[in-house]
Motif scaffolding. Structure first.
Motif, short mmCIF file in Angstrom:
data_model
loop_
_atom_site.label_atom_id
_atom_site.label_comp_id
_atom_site.label_asym_id
_atom_site.label_seq_id
_atom_site.Cartn_x
_atom_site.Cartn_y
_atom_site.Cartn_z
N TRP A 92 0.84 -1.20 0.00
CA TRP A 92 0.00 0.00 0.00
C TRP A 92 0.87 1.24 0.00
O TRP A 92 2.10 1.19 0.17
CB TRP A 92 -0.94 0.01 1.20
N ILE A 93 0.21 2.38 -0.22
CA ILE A 93 0.86 3.69 -0.26
C ILE A 93 0.14 4.61 0.71
O ILE A 93 -1.10 4.63 0.75
CB ILE A 93 0.82 4.30 -1.67
N TYR A 94 0.89 5.35 1.51
CA TYR A 94 0.31 6.41 2.35
C TYR A 94 0.73 7.76 1.78
O TYR A 94 1.93 8.02 1.62
CB TYR A 94 0.79 6.29 3.80
N VAL A 95 -0.26 8.59 1.42
CA VAL A 95 0.05 9.93 0.93
C VAL A 95 -0.19 10.94 2.04
O VAL A 95 -1.02 10.73 2.93
CB VAL A 95 -0.80 10.30 -0.31
N SER A 96 0.55 12.05 1.98
CA SER A 96 0.49 13.06 3.03
C SER A 96 0.70 14.44 2.44
O SER A 96 1.63 14.66 1.66
CB SER A 96 1.58 12.78 4.08
N ASN A 97 -0.17 15.37 2.81
CA ASN A 97 -0.03 16.77 2.39
C ASN A 97 1.03 17.48 3.21
O ASN A 97 1.42 17.03 4.30
CB ASN A 97 -1.36 17.51 2.58
N SER A 98 1.44 18.65 2.71
CA SER A 98 2.35 19.54 3.43
C SER A 98 1.69 20.90 3.58
O SER A 98 1.45 21.59 2.59
CB SER A 98 3.67 19.68 2.66
N GLU A 99 1.39 21.28 4.83
CA GLU A 99 0.66 22.52 5.07
C GLU A 99 1.62 23.68 5.32
O GLU A 99 1.65 24.27 6.40
CB GLU A 99 -0.32 22.37 6.24
N ILE A 100 2.41 24.00 4.30
CA ILE A 100 3.28 25.17 4.40
C ILE A 100 3.03 26.07 3.19
O ILE A 100 2.51 25.64 2.17
CB ILE A 100 4.78 24.78 4.47
N ASN A 101 3.41 27.32 3.35
CA ASN A 101 3.23 28.32 2.29
C ASN A 101 4.46 29.22 2.25
O ASN A 101 4.77 29.87 3.25
CB ASN A 101 1.98 29.15 2.58
N PRO A 102 5.18 29.28 1.12
CA PRO A 102 4.89 28.58 -0.13
C PRO A 102 5.38 27.12 -0.10
O PRO A 102 5.78 26.64 0.94
CB PRO A 102 5.67 29.39 -1.17
N SER A 103 5.35 26.49 -1.22
CA SER A 103 5.84 25.14 -1.52
C SER A 103 4.80 24.05 -1.30
O SER A 103 4.51 23.30 -2.21
CB SER A 103 7.11 24.82 -0.73
N GLY A 104 4.23 23.93 -0.10
CA GLY A 104 3.13 23.00 0.11
C GLY A 104 3.32 21.66 -0.56
O GLY A 104 4.34 21.00 -0.42
N GLY A 105 2.27 21.22 -1.28
CA GLY A 105 2.35 19.99 -2.04
C GLY A 105 2.03 18.76 -1.21
O GLY A 105 1.37 18.82 -0.17
N ALA A 106 2.50 17.61 -1.68
CA ALA A 106 2.22 16.33 -1.03
C ALA A 106 3.30 15.32 -1.39
O ALA A 106 3.93 15.39 -2.44
CB ALA A 106 0.85 15.80 -1.45
N GLY A 107 3.50 14.36 -0.48
CA GLY A 107 4.45 13.27 -0.70
C GLY A 107 3.81 11.94 -0.39
O GLY A 107 2.66 11.87 0.06
#
Length: 386
Positions: A92-107
């Protein structure tokens, strides 16, 4: 049908709910959940990771912000937030957001069938304050920007296909998303003190490039009937989406959102409530409200992300509070499931179960440092009830 019987079947996975289980046939109403003994017993002493768990459960650290995920070249992102799990063959895969500004995104982190980490990588870049989101039935991750006039981005958990901005889903301070494969819509929360609850109806199910954005219309009471109305201008400019429809119901800080079996649950942090939409009946009610707890202190405060298990339990993460994940059982009992010690400057984010339901993933967004660079992502394994 009693609400407790309904809930037990309702919190099964989204895809399973579309094809099986007993569907809700009427509007049952019950008092909001009250404190009581949880199904797993009392919390034990803190383990080596500072986490208090019931007997039989163990924790491990999966990743730390600013450090490479073990055995990979990917540096885990800052401020890990909303997340979800996706089946990947026998793993399986666990995805996770990044709550920063700027850059943000997800891994994302990839696991083998034994739970060993086999890879980690970026799936979204160049966005802002990616807070929560939601999983789609066609196995993409909707990553939501929690900023004024924010967007929803549809991402590939495998990191193969480029992320796509979904403008038709509206521009507002997005928080979470929950897909409903029965009505073929996606529900969306809004993190404003006078925010709304929305649903997006794609022109074609499985394709979010076009469709209709609607807002929930209801009275000011904490229970009653509701309807949906089209949002005339989903791009939110010059008039905010929440201000375009007369009678749109206001919610104080929309946060997590979860769909299963003809029901939507979503949290509002401004008043520490968990709401329930009974979709077949067209009614809404409170599933939990800390101000309505009787006979003792409320175990669940700072409500935030919410997910469900196959047993019918809802798991609600705290932003603040006692840094706990609490559960609400099908019998309307709320109890602490775990507590993170020594991280009072953080919040718990991204709870999600592995496809087999045996592992729970989540993050402490700011860890022991209280800074976005101190995030820690965990896995808890144990005898979760089926």
């Amino acid at each position: 049908m009693e609400r407790r019987s309904f809930l037990r079947g309702a919190v099964i996975g989204t895809s399973a709910a579309a094809f099986g289980g007993t569907l809700w046939q009427g509007a049952a109403s019950a008092a909001p959940a009250q404190p009581g003994p949880g199904p797993y017993g009392a919390l034990g002493p803190a383990d080596a990771n500072g986490i208090q768990l019931p007997a039989g459960f163990t924790s491990r650290v999966i990743a730390r912000s600013g450090q490479k995920v073990a055995g990979t070249s990917y540096t885990w992102h800052n401020a890990p937030d909303g997340g979800a799990c996706f089946a990947d063959g026998s793993g399986w895969i666990y995805v996770s957001n990044s709550e920063i500004n700027p850059s943000g995104g997800a891994g994302a982190v990839r696991f083998s069938s034994t739970g060993a980490i086999t890879g980690a990588y970026r799936i979204l870049s160049g966005t802002r304050t990616n807070c929560a989101g939601g999983k789609t039935p066609w196995n993409t991750w909707l990553s939501c920007e929690e900023v004024s006039l924010g967007y929803v981005y549809e991402t590939d958990p495998w990191g193969v296909n480029a992320a796509v901005r979904r403008d038709a889903m509206g521009r507002f301070k997005h928080e979470a998303a929950a897909a409903d494969p029965v009505r073929r819509v996606v529900y969306l929360t809004e993190d404003e003190t006078n925010g709304c609850l929305y649903r997006f109806i794609p022109t074609t199910w499985g394709d979010l490039s076009s469709g209709t954005l609607q807002v929930l219309v209801a009275g000011t009471a904490t229970s009653g009937s509701f309807s949906w109305a089209n949002v005339p201008d989903p791009d939110g400019s010059p008039t905010a989406t929440r201000s375009q429809v007369s009678g749109a119901k206001r919610f104080n800080g929309g946060e997590g959102c979860h769909y299963a079996n003809d029901t939507v649950w979503f949290t509002t942090k401004g008043d520490n409530r968990l709401w329930q939409l009974n979709l077949n009946a067209g009614t809404y009610e409170l599933a939990y409200d800390d101000s309505l707890v009787t006979g003792g202190s409320a175990p669940l405060t700072g409500v935030d992300n919410v997910t469900g298990s196959s047993s019918g339990d809802l798991f609600v993460a705290e932003d603040g509070g006692n840094m706990e994940i609490c559960l609400i059982t099908p019998d309307d009992v709320v109890a602490s499931f775990l507590r993170i010690n020594g991280q009072s400057g953080s919040e718990i984010t991204g709870p999600a179960f592995s496809p087999d339901g045996r592992r729970l993933y989540f993050s402490s967004q700011r860890g022991t440092s209280g800074s976005s660079s101190g995030g820690i992502t965990y896995e808890v394994t144990g005898p979760f009830r089926a």
